[in-house]
Design an enzyme around this catalytic site. Structure first.
Site, PDB file in Angstrom:
ATOM      1  CE  LYS A  84      -1.920   1.696   4.023  1.00  0.00           C
ATOM      2  NZ  LYS A  84      -1.685   3.150   4.091  1.00  0.00           N
ATOM      3  CG  ASN A  85       2.430   2.628   3.557  1.00  0.00           C
ATOM      4  OD1 ASN A  85       1.323   3.141   3.402  1.00  0.00           O
ATOM      5  ND2 ASN A  85       2.827   2.126   4.713  1.00  0.00           N
ATOM      6  NE  ARG A 145      -2.429  14.068   7.378  1.00  0.00           N
ATOM      7  CZ  ARG A 145      -1.197  14.412   7.114  1.00  0.00           C
ATOM      8  NH1 ARG A 145      -0.568  13.848   6.143  1.00  0.00           N
ATOM      9  NH2 ARG A 145      -0.555  15.294   7.854  1.00  0.00           N
ATOM     10  CB  CYS A 202      -5.549  11.200  11.049  1.00  0.00           C
ATOM     11  SG  CYS A 202      -3.991  10.386  11.271  1.00  0.00           S
ATOM     12  NE  ARG A 204      -0.171  10.775   9.448  1.00  0.00           N
ATOM     13  CZ  ARG A 204      -0.505   9.688   8.761  1.00  0.00           C
ATOM     14  NH1 ARG A 204      -1.697   9.163   8.903  1.00  0.00           N
ATOM     15  NH2 ARG A 204       0.331   9.134   7.939  1.00  0.00           N
ATOM     16  N   PRO A 205       1.701  17.023  10.853  1.00  0.00           N
ATOM     17  CG  PRO A 205       3.514  18.024  11.917  1.00  0.00           C
ATOM     18  CD  PRO A 205       2.560  16.864  12.014  1.00  0.00           C
ATOM     19  CG  ASP A 242       6.609  21.166   9.838  1.00  0.00           C
ATOM     20  OD1 ASP A 242       5.904  20.134   9.943  1.00  0.00           O
ATOM     21  OD2 ASP A 242       7.678  21.297  10.448  1.00  0.00           O
ATOM     22  CG  ASP A 293       2.536   1.822   9.365  1.00  0.00           C
ATOM     23  OD1 ASP A 293       2.062   2.702  10.096  1.00  0.00           O
ATOM     24  OD2 ASP A 293       2.683   1.955   8.132  1.00  0.00           O
ATOM     25  CB  ILE A 301       6.635   7.526  14.374  1.00  0.00           C
ATOM     26  CG1 ILE A 301       7.924   6.694  14.296  1.00  0.00           C
ATOM     27  CG2 ILE A 301       6.335   8.203  13.034  1.00  0.00           C
ATOM     28  CD1 ILE A 301       9.177   7.446  13.921  1.00  0.00           C
ATOM     29  NE  ARG A 327      -6.850   3.989   5.604  1.00  0.00           N
ATOM     30  CZ  ARG A 327      -5.897   4.505   6.350  1.00  0.00           C
ATOM     31  NH1 ARG A 327      -6.077   4.657   7.636  1.00  0.00           N
ATOM     32  NH2 ARG A 327      -4.760   4.881   5.829  1.00  0.00           N
TER      33      ARG A 327
HETATM   34  C1  UD1 Z   1       4.798   7.331   8.346  1.00  0.00           C
HETATM   35  C2  UD1 Z   1       5.931   6.360   8.639  1.00  0.00           C
HETATM   36  C3  UD1 Z   1       6.043   5.395   7.482  1.00  0.00           C
HETATM   37  C4  UD1 Z   1       4.692   4.716   7.288  1.00  0.00           C
HETATM   38  C5  UD1 Z   1       3.590   5.759   7.101  1.00  0.00           C
HETATM   39  C6  UD1 Z   1       2.210   5.143   7.009  1.00  0.00           C
HETATM   40  C7  UD1 Z   1       8.016   6.789   9.810  1.00  0.00           C
HETATM   41  C8  UD1 Z   1       9.218   7.636   9.923  1.00  0.00           C
HETATM   42  N1  UD1 Z   1       7.155   7.107   8.838  1.00  0.00           N
HETATM   43  O1  UD1 Z   1       5.091   8.017   7.136  1.00  0.00           O
HETATM   44  O2  UD1 Z   1       7.048   4.441   7.722  1.00  0.00           O
HETATM   45  O3  UD1 Z   1       4.738   3.890   6.184  1.00  0.00           O
HETATM   46  O4  UD1 Z   1       3.586   6.646   8.202  1.00  0.00           O
HETATM   47  O5  UD1 Z   1       1.691   4.824   8.257  1.00  0.00           O
HETATM   48  O6  UD1 Z   1       7.836   5.853  10.555  1.00  0.00           O
HETATM   49  N2  UD1 Z   1       6.475  15.188  10.517  1.00  0.00           N
HETATM   50  C9  UD1 Z   1       6.511  16.533  10.785  1.00  0.00           C
HETATM   51  N3  UD1 Z   1       6.396  17.410   9.727  1.00  0.00           N
HETATM   52  C10 UD1 Z   1       6.243  16.982   8.442  1.00  0.00           C
HETATM   53  C11 UD1 Z   1       6.198  15.602   8.190  1.00  0.00           C
HETATM   54  C12 UD1 Z   1       6.304  14.720   9.258  1.00  0.00           C
HETATM   55  O7  UD1 Z   1       6.639  16.963  11.922  1.00  0.00           O
HETATM   56  O8  UD1 Z   1       6.159  17.834   7.523  1.00  0.00           O
HETATM   57  C13 UD1 Z   1       6.569  14.235  11.632  1.00  0.00           C
HETATM   58  C14 UD1 Z   1       5.268  13.464  11.860  1.00  0.00           C
HETATM   59  O9  UD1 Z   1       4.383  14.164  12.672  1.00  0.00           O
HETATM   60  C15 UD1 Z   1       5.747  12.185  12.471  1.00  0.00           C
HETATM   61  C16 UD1 Z   1       7.072  11.941  11.771  1.00  0.00           C
HETATM   62  O10 UD1 Z   1       7.493  13.222  11.286  1.00  0.00           O
HETATM   63  O11 UD1 Z   1       6.021  12.376  13.826  1.00  0.00           O
HETATM   64  C17 UD1 Z   1       6.970  10.900  10.652  1.00  0.00           C
HETATM   65  O12 UD1 Z   1       6.342  11.454   9.603  1.00  0.00           O
HETATM   66  P1  UD1 Z   1       6.439  10.915   8.099  1.00  0.00           P
HETATM   67  O13 UD1 Z   1       7.505   9.909   7.916  1.00  0.00           O
HETATM   68  O14 UD1 Z   1       6.393  12.105   7.235  1.00  0.00           O
HETATM   69  O15 UD1 Z   1       5.037  10.238   8.042  1.00  0.00           O
HETATM   70  P2  UD1 Z   1       4.452   9.451   6.870  1.00  0.00           P
HETATM   71  O16 UD1 Z   1       4.975   9.899   5.566  1.00  0.00           O
HETATM   72  O17 UD1 Z   1       2.980   9.434   7.101  1.00  0.00           O
END
Ligand code: UD1
Length: 421
Positions: A22-23, A92, A116, A121-122, A124, A305, A327, A402
């Site tokens: 999926k990812n 998302r 969520c 999940r920002p 920035d 995950d 995370i 999902r």
């Molecule tokens: C995350 C998981 C990924 C998983 C996916 C689906 C990690 C590092 N990432 O990816 O392995 O496949 O969920 O569940 O385990 N963050 C910020 N600002 C940003 C982006 C992220 O502060 O702009 C923070 C998030 O709040 C979080 C961390 O960084 O604490 C991980 O985020 P990110 O890897 O971007 O999340 P996903 O891409 O959703």
């Protein structure tokens, strides 16, 4: 599917097959926007996150069709650059459409993604990296308006190896002028999959899977055919399910190198693991050891995950285990339902980003009425239901669709007693 009824307490025996990731496939669907030629993607799992992503893409004017596990995508008729809040709220991962849309059309509008169930999940880090590439981003009416006269290759160091931000930058950089270097990039296998896919379309990307990814922008991409890598989280869920219930299950289409943090953990718990080519066999014959301490981390660390599923299994270990979630700040939601089944879990909040689950192993779980909150929480609760004696009814079960294709039939095929309604 709204409810799952599980009669637990039975070991599982047989073989399970893992579908496409999926990812990996979601950002690859976004990458299709880089070309107006037809793209063919094999081994695409039949899950609702993909349906939702294709629905969003259809709203942008993109055509797609499914033939069994193959998706055929045609982005030549794209008419819109706007990803609305209804869409970002639904799935998302649609945030990665932003990098691809900017790459191709130098303009995009994205509703501010809300938090969520698992955390705030920002985005920035995504926005700051895109700004470094020359994208002008303003915020108005709860939407990010992005435009770039010229998209320029850039040297970008991410403050955290965000998976989504790494994907968005790779997508935008693929059509930028010159070279982009991403440092402190995410190293997840899904980033490598995105690199392979874009290179098949004519791209020039290297380094994915390490912390430095180099992308040379191209003005044109072409048709390609690609097969999606196996879903390491589905594989890991099946491995943990077998540890939880006991038994002996061969998991086909599972890559050991994608799941080493988990297999180390399973060995430490005292279950048997053997990996051979692209399959992993798990056997559990005695009560599991607790895990004194483990914590989630970016790849190759223990994946967030799989954390809820691990917690479900540790509820029956022979002693106390501690899991630290680094995370997502709100990812211990499965604990409430696990406690309803008789688990003893104490959650301790360390700071806004980090919390600990202290899990005291109990002798048995007993079936109860429980409630799902999100995709991986539900995977954990299904494992718990299979471990529990008596009948467990999981309400709000639909989240599982999902990310897990045909999970009910899969579990039945190895002897689990589970019914969907
Ligand atoms: C995350 C998981 C990924 C998983 C996916 C689906 C990690 C590092 N990432 O990816 O392995 O496949 O969920 O569940 O385990 N963050 C910020 N600002 C940003 C982006 C992220 O502060 O702009 C923070 C998030 O709040 C979080 C961390 O960084 O604490 C991980 O985020 P990110 O890897 O971007 O999340 P996903 O891409 O959703």
């Amino acid at each position: 599917m709204e409810t799952l009824t599980i009669n637990g307490g039975m070991p599982l025996y047989g073989e399970l097959n893992v579908g496409g990731s999926k990812n990996a496939v979601l950002p690859i669907l976004a990458a299709c926007i880089l070309t107006d030629e037809e793209v063919v993607i094999h081994n695409a799992p039949d899950i609702s996150d993909i349906d939702d992503m294709l629905y969003i893409m259809s709203d942008l004017g993109i055509k797609s069709r499914r033939e069994n596990d193959t998706l055929i995508i045609n982005c030549s008729g794209m008419t819109s650059y706007e990803i609305s809040d209804e869409h970002v709220g639904k799935i998302r991962s649609s945030v990665v459409l932003m990098g691809a849309v900017i790459a191709r059309f130098h303009t995009a509008r994205l509703a501010q993604p809300g938090g969520c169930d698992i955390g705030a999940r920002p985005i920035d880090i995504h926005l700051s990296a895109l700004r470094q590439m020359g994208v002008n981003i303003t915020y108005e009416d709860q939407c990010w308006n992005c435009s770039a006269e010229k998209l320029s290759g850039s040297n970008i160091t991410l403050p955290f190896p965000s998976v989504g931000a790494t994907e968005n930058v790779i997508l935008a950089a693929s059509m930028a002028s010159g070279q982009t270097i991403i440092r402190n990039a995410a190293k997840e296998p899904e980033i490598e999959a995105l690199q392979t896919f874009i290179n098949l379309m004519g791209g020039q990307i290297s380094g994915a899977g390490t912390d430095t990814v180099t992308i040379t922008g191209k003005s044109k991409y072409h048709a390609c055919e690609y097969t999606v890598i196996p879903d390491r989280i589905v594989a890991g869920t099946y491995m943990l399910m077998t540890c939880g219930t006991g038994g002996d299950v061969l998991i086909r289409n599972a890559l050991h190198e994608h799941n080493r943090a988990l297999t180390e953990c399973i060995s430490a718990m005292g279950a048997h693991i053997s990996a051979d080519g692209n399959s992993i066999r798990v056997r559990k014959t005695r009560r599991l050891n607790p895990i004194e301490f483990t914590q989630t981390a970016p790849f190759p660390g223990f994946p967030t995950d799989l954390q809820p599923q691990l917690m479900a299994v540790l509820t029956l270990a022979n002693g106390t285990s501690v899991i630290r979630e680094n995370i997502y700040e709100n990812r211990f939601k499965a604990a409430y339902s696990l406690c309803a089944l008789g688990a003893q879990i104490n959650i301790q909040v360390i700071d806004s980003q980090t919390s600990l689950a202290v899990i005291r192993g109990v002798d048995i779980l007993k079936g109860a009425q429980i409630y799902g909150t999100d995709l991986r929480c539900n995977a954990a609760l299904i494992i718990a239901g299979l471990q529990a004696h008596g009948t467990t009814v999981l309400h709000r079960a639909h989240f599982i669709e999902r990310g897990y294709e045909n999970i009910v039939n899969a579990i039945k095929s190895v002897g689990g007693d589970i019914t969907a309604s």
